[in-house]
Write an enzyme that holds these catalytic residues in place. Sequence first.
Site, PDB file in Angstrom:
ATOM      1  N   TYR A 145       0.865  -1.190   0.000  1.00 36.54           N
ATOM      2  CA  TYR A 145       0.000   0.000   0.000  1.00 36.54           C
ATOM      3  C   TYR A 145       0.900   1.238   0.000  1.00 36.54           C
ATOM      4  O   TYR A 145       1.794   1.356   0.845  1.00 36.54           O
ATOM      5  CB  TYR A 145      -0.936   0.046   1.218  1.00 36.54           C
ATOM      6  CG  TYR A 145      -1.761   1.303   1.213  1.00 36.54           C
ATOM      7  CD1 TYR A 145      -2.854   1.431   0.358  1.00 36.54           C
ATOM      8  CD2 TYR A 145      -1.402   2.391   1.998  1.00 36.54           C
ATOM      9  CE1 TYR A 145      -3.574   2.617   0.298  1.00 36.54           C
ATOM     10  CE2 TYR A 145      -2.128   3.585   1.939  1.00 36.54           C
ATOM     11  CZ  TYR A 145      -3.207   3.682   1.087  1.00 36.54           C
ATOM     12  OH  TYR A 145      -3.907   4.856   1.021  1.00 36.54           O
ATOM     13  N   ASP A 246       9.287   2.847   1.331  1.00 31.05           N
ATOM     14  CA  ASP A 246       8.148   3.626   1.822  1.00 31.05           C
ATOM     15  C   ASP A 246       7.991   3.329   3.318  1.00 31.05           C
ATOM     16  O   ASP A 246       7.436   2.306   3.694  1.00 31.05           O
ATOM     17  CB  ASP A 246       6.898   3.238   1.029  1.00 31.05           C
ATOM     18  CG  ASP A 246       5.647   3.975   1.519  1.00 31.05           C
ATOM     19  OD1 ASP A 246       5.726   4.655   2.570  1.00 31.05           O
ATOM     20  OD2 ASP A 246       4.596   3.853   0.863  1.00 31.05           O
ATOM     21  N   LYS A 275       3.020  10.169   8.100  1.00 30.93           N
ATOM     22  CA  LYS A 275       2.263   9.706   9.273  1.00 30.93           C
ATOM     23  C   LYS A 275       2.787  10.221  10.622  1.00 30.93           C
ATOM     24  O   LYS A 275       2.441  11.323  10.991  1.00 30.93           O
ATOM     25  CB  LYS A 275       2.130   8.183   9.213  1.00 30.93           C
ATOM     26  CG  LYS A 275       1.249   7.764   8.014  1.00 30.93           C
ATOM     27  CD  LYS A 275       0.479   6.496   8.240  1.00 30.93           C
ATOM     28  CE  LYS A 275      -0.698   6.390   7.300  1.00 30.93           C
ATOM     29  NZ  LYS A 275      -0.502   5.500   6.150  1.00 30.93           N
TER      30      LYS A 275
END
Length: 439
Positions: A145, A246, A275
């Site tokens: 993702y 990532d 995040k």
Amino acid sequence: MHKDWIAADSDHVWHPYSAIGADFPVFPVQSAHGVRLRLADGRELIDGMSSWWCAIHGYNHPKLNRAVEEQLADMAHVMFGGLTHRPAVELAQRLVALTPEPLQTVFFADSGSVAVEVAMKMAIQYWAAKGETGKQRFLTIRHGYHGDTLGAMSVCDPVTGMHSLFSATLPQQVFVAAPECPFGSPSCEDDSQAMAAALQEQAGKIAAVILEPIVQGAGGMRFYSADYLRRVRSLCDQHGVLLIADEIATGFGRTGKLFACEHAGIAPDILCLGKALTGGYLTLAATLTTRDVSHTIACEAPGLFMHGPTFMANPLACATALASIQLLLESPWQARVQHIEHGLRNGLEPCRELDHVSDVRVLGAIGVVELTLALDMKSVQPMFVERGVWVRPFGRLVYLMPPFVIDDEDLLTLTDAVVSVVRSLNQASGRLSPAGRVQ
Ligand SMILES: *Cc1c(COP(=O)(O)O)cnc(C)c1O
């Protein structure tokens, strides 16, 4: 009054992976403090999600509040084209110092998805600057993702990312099977064969391999062996392909290391962060890269990197990120994450014996219970709220990733709630089905 604005929500407001009028429950939050979310009706929920990996220090932290207030007194925002400011420069220096040595330059983006877009564009421009204009595709593993914008989506898992729906628009990337070797397994030679074969055949058109190191998050909450990551790093070197890590979900301690790449002792050519970067306060992400990539892009036409968001390096966000990193590094975060890991292991273990549970796995401050069937979010979400916790499962996964500051009692309440809800989800409950929607 309160009912009015809730009705207005379902009439006018999109939520993540939801639909207008879909009649999914949404719970109005009045305030949040420490590890608790306070609902408009006065109920308090213990937070098991850190607002999707972000709120590592909990909510309403006095030091982060102060960082926002102090920066606000100077300026909330200025454009970053032709101007610069101390919060951005200090944050860039800090990130360069904390991340693997080869990463020396920082591009500030305004969300994780944009940081991934930036990473992909950097890789393409790097090869173009070297005269390799054919290297425009990306190689990745299934169950990944990387965000919801089109470029990022093109490297998400094709099934959960619904690629067929967007097939005429999405760039076609190269996918290989995700590693099966779990975290901790010493060797993943077999697993890396698919990546080796894809690179052998197609390296000439591949700009970079992109993956989430060690933990695949929203694409399945899978934890894989550090050996696989090391093998991918060396395959990339061997075939002249960049490696993009990532770490938007894994960065800042969640897996027990500051960055998940440290489990394998490797450095990527490009690193995405987001995040937890601002401790969950403001939207900010960063793409770091090497001198080689930065200089190569600068040296050939167009001589510029072709990206520049309006809210690039927002000063409020940068100042908060600096304070959040400071707070993290001053805290005993490693001991805390280890302690949470222990609590999650013990607390979730009773799920393992249930017939409809296929796996229970824990790494750092991430605990996952995987079911054999997908659960019905609409009826299951309120069951957690009734038990005084905020847990947001999706598909076949019920998982916890609490703020690092959670205490033993609250953690136990979280794991007990998961065990109790999962136990009640047997097939007879009508809350499990083979084809769950992605939420
Ligand atoms: C959440 C996430 C993204 C996307 O970040 P947004 O801020 O939601 O755009 C990208 N990659 C990973 C690994 C993520 O977990």
